[in-house]
Motif scaffolding. Structure first.
Motif, mmCIF file in Angstrom:
data_model
loop_
_atom_site.group_PDB
_atom_site.id
_atom_site.type_symbol
_atom_site.label_atom_id
_atom_site.label_comp_id
_atom_site.label_asym_id
_atom_site.label_seq_id
_atom_site.Cartn_x
_atom_site.Cartn_y
_atom_site.Cartn_z
ATOM 1 N N ILE A 1 0.876 -1.169 0.035
ATOM 2 C CA ILE A 1 -0.010 0.194 0.032
ATOM 3 C C ILE A 1 0.873 1.377 -0.116
ATOM 4 O O ILE A 1 0.645 2.154 -0.752
ATOM 5 C CB ILE A 1 -0.964 -0.042 1.142
ATOM 6 C CG1 ILE A 1 -2.050 -1.287 0.915
ATOM 7 C CG2 ILE A 1 -1.649 1.292 1.443
ATOM 8 C CD1 ILE A 1 -2.684 -1.349 2.307
ATOM 9 N N SER A 2 2.000 1.251 0.927
ATOM 10 C CA SER A 2 2.756 2.423 0.836
ATOM 11 C C SER A 2 3.598 2.584 -0.586
ATOM 12 O O SER A 2 3.589 3.829 -0.824
ATOM 13 C CB SER A 2 3.888 1.991 1.864
ATOM 14 O OG SER A 2 4.847 3.224 1.861
ATOM 15 N N TRP B 1 2.500 1.735 -3.260
ATOM 16 C CA TRP B 1 1.585 2.065 -4.478
ATOM 17 C C TRP B 1 1.241 3.668 -4.378
ATOM 18 O O TRP B 1 1.318 4.412 -5.354
ATOM 19 C CB TRP B 1 0.247 1.308 -4.352
ATOM 20 C CG TRP B 1 -0.781 1.580 -5.246
ATOM 21 C CD1 TRP B 1 -1.745 2.538 -5.145
ATOM 22 C CD2 TRP B 1 -0.834 0.946 -6.518
ATOM 23 N NE1 TRP B 1 -2.314 2.615 -6.374
ATOM 24 C CE2 TRP B 1 -1.923 1.592 -7.018
ATOM 25 C CE3 TRP B 1 -0.258 -0.168 -7.040
ATOM 26 C CZ2 TRP B 1 -2.454 0.990 -8.490
ATOM 27 C CZ3 TRP B 1 -0.478 -0.458 -8.257
ATOM 28 C CH2 TRP B 1 -1.758 0.144 -8.890
ATOM 29 N N LYS B 2 1.374 4.187 -2.925
ATOM 30 C CA LYS B 2 0.953 5.457 -3.089
ATOM 31 C C LYS B 2 2.193 6.342 -3.399
ATOM 32 O O LYS B 2 1.966 7.565 -3.631
ATOM 33 C CB LYS B 2 0.754 5.871 -1.250
ATOM 34 C CG LYS B 2 -0.729 5.311 -0.795
ATOM 35 C CD LYS B 2 -1.017 5.712 0.461
ATOM 36 C CE LYS B 2 -2.342 5.312 0.664
ATOM 37 N NZ LYS B 2 -2.667 5.530 2.335
ATOM 38 N N GLN B 3 3.458 5.777 -2.893
ATOM 39 C CA GLN B 3 4.620 6.575 -3.433
ATOM 40 C C GLN B 3 4.983 6.451 -5.059
ATOM 41 O O GLN B 3 5.853 6.841 -5.624
ATOM 42 C CB GLN B 3 5.821 5.983 -2.756
ATOM 43 C CG GLN B 3 5.767 6.255 -1.341
ATOM 44 C CD GLN B 3 6.966 5.711 -0.506
ATOM 45 O OE1 GLN B 3 7.941 5.415 -1.152
ATOM 46 N NE2 GLN B 3 6.632 5.568 0.709
ATOM 47 N N LYS B 4 4.132 5.625 -5.744
ATOM 48 C CA LYS B 4 4.279 5.280 -7.128
ATOM 49 C C LYS B 4 5.379 4.889 -7.604
ATOM 50 O O LYS B 4 6.228 5.119 -8.444
ATOM 51 C CB LYS B 4 4.173 6.478 -7.857
ATOM 52 C CG LYS B 4 2.775 7.658 -7.587
ATOM 53 C CD LYS B 4 1.851 7.169 -8.737
ATOM 54 C CE LYS B 4 0.753 8.205 -8.647
ATOM 55 N NZ LYS B 4 -0.580 7.796 -7.977
ATOM 56 N N GLN B 5 5.959 3.798 -6.849
ATOM 57 C CA GLN B 5 7.115 3.006 -7.003
ATOM 58 C C GLN B 5 6.756 2.126 -8.285
ATOM 59 O O GLN B 5 5.758 2.062 -8.930
ATOM 60 C CB GLN B 5 7.474 2.064 -5.918
ATOM 61 C CG GLN B 5 7.658 2.851 -4.685
ATOM 62 C CD GLN B 5 9.325 3.439 -4.854
ATOM 63 O OE1 GLN B 5 10.075 2.989 -5.371
ATOM 64 N NE2 GLN B 5 9.396 4.616 -4.016
ATOM 65 N N LYS C 1 6.236 -1.137 -10.644
ATOM 66 C CA LYS C 1 5.120 -2.144 -10.482
ATOM 67 C C LYS C 1 5.859 -3.325 -10.442
ATOM 68 O O LYS C 1 5.165 -4.097 -9.658
ATOM 69 C CB LYS C 1 4.443 -2.154 -12.067
ATOM 70 C CG LYS C 1 3.892 -0.837 -12.432
ATOM 71 C CD LYS C 1 2.512 -0.679 -11.408
ATOM 72 C CE LYS C 1 1.869 0.528 -12.098
ATOM 73 N NZ LYS C 1 1.162 1.289 -10.846
#
Length: 50
Positions: free
Chosen positions: A20-21, A23-27, A29
């Motif tokens: 989740i973290s 995903w929010k930081q746009k790391q 895929k």
């Protein structure tokens, strides 16, 4: 509940928080996918050991 099951479930939830973290930081895929697969495997193993 055995200690191994508790540890696997805890690790799975920890990795899910990382997914989740990240995903929010746009790391990337790929990193998210590896974390998600690890989380699912840990949670599945922990639940099956119950």
């Amino acid at each position: 509940m055995s200690n191994t099951a508790m540890i696997l479930i805890f690790v799975g939830l920890f990795l899910a928080g990382g997914v989740i973290s990240f995903w929010k930081q746009k790391q990337s895929k790929g990193v998210i996918l590896v974390l998600a697969l690890g989380s699912v495997m840990c949670l599945g193993s922990g639940l099956m050991r119950l």
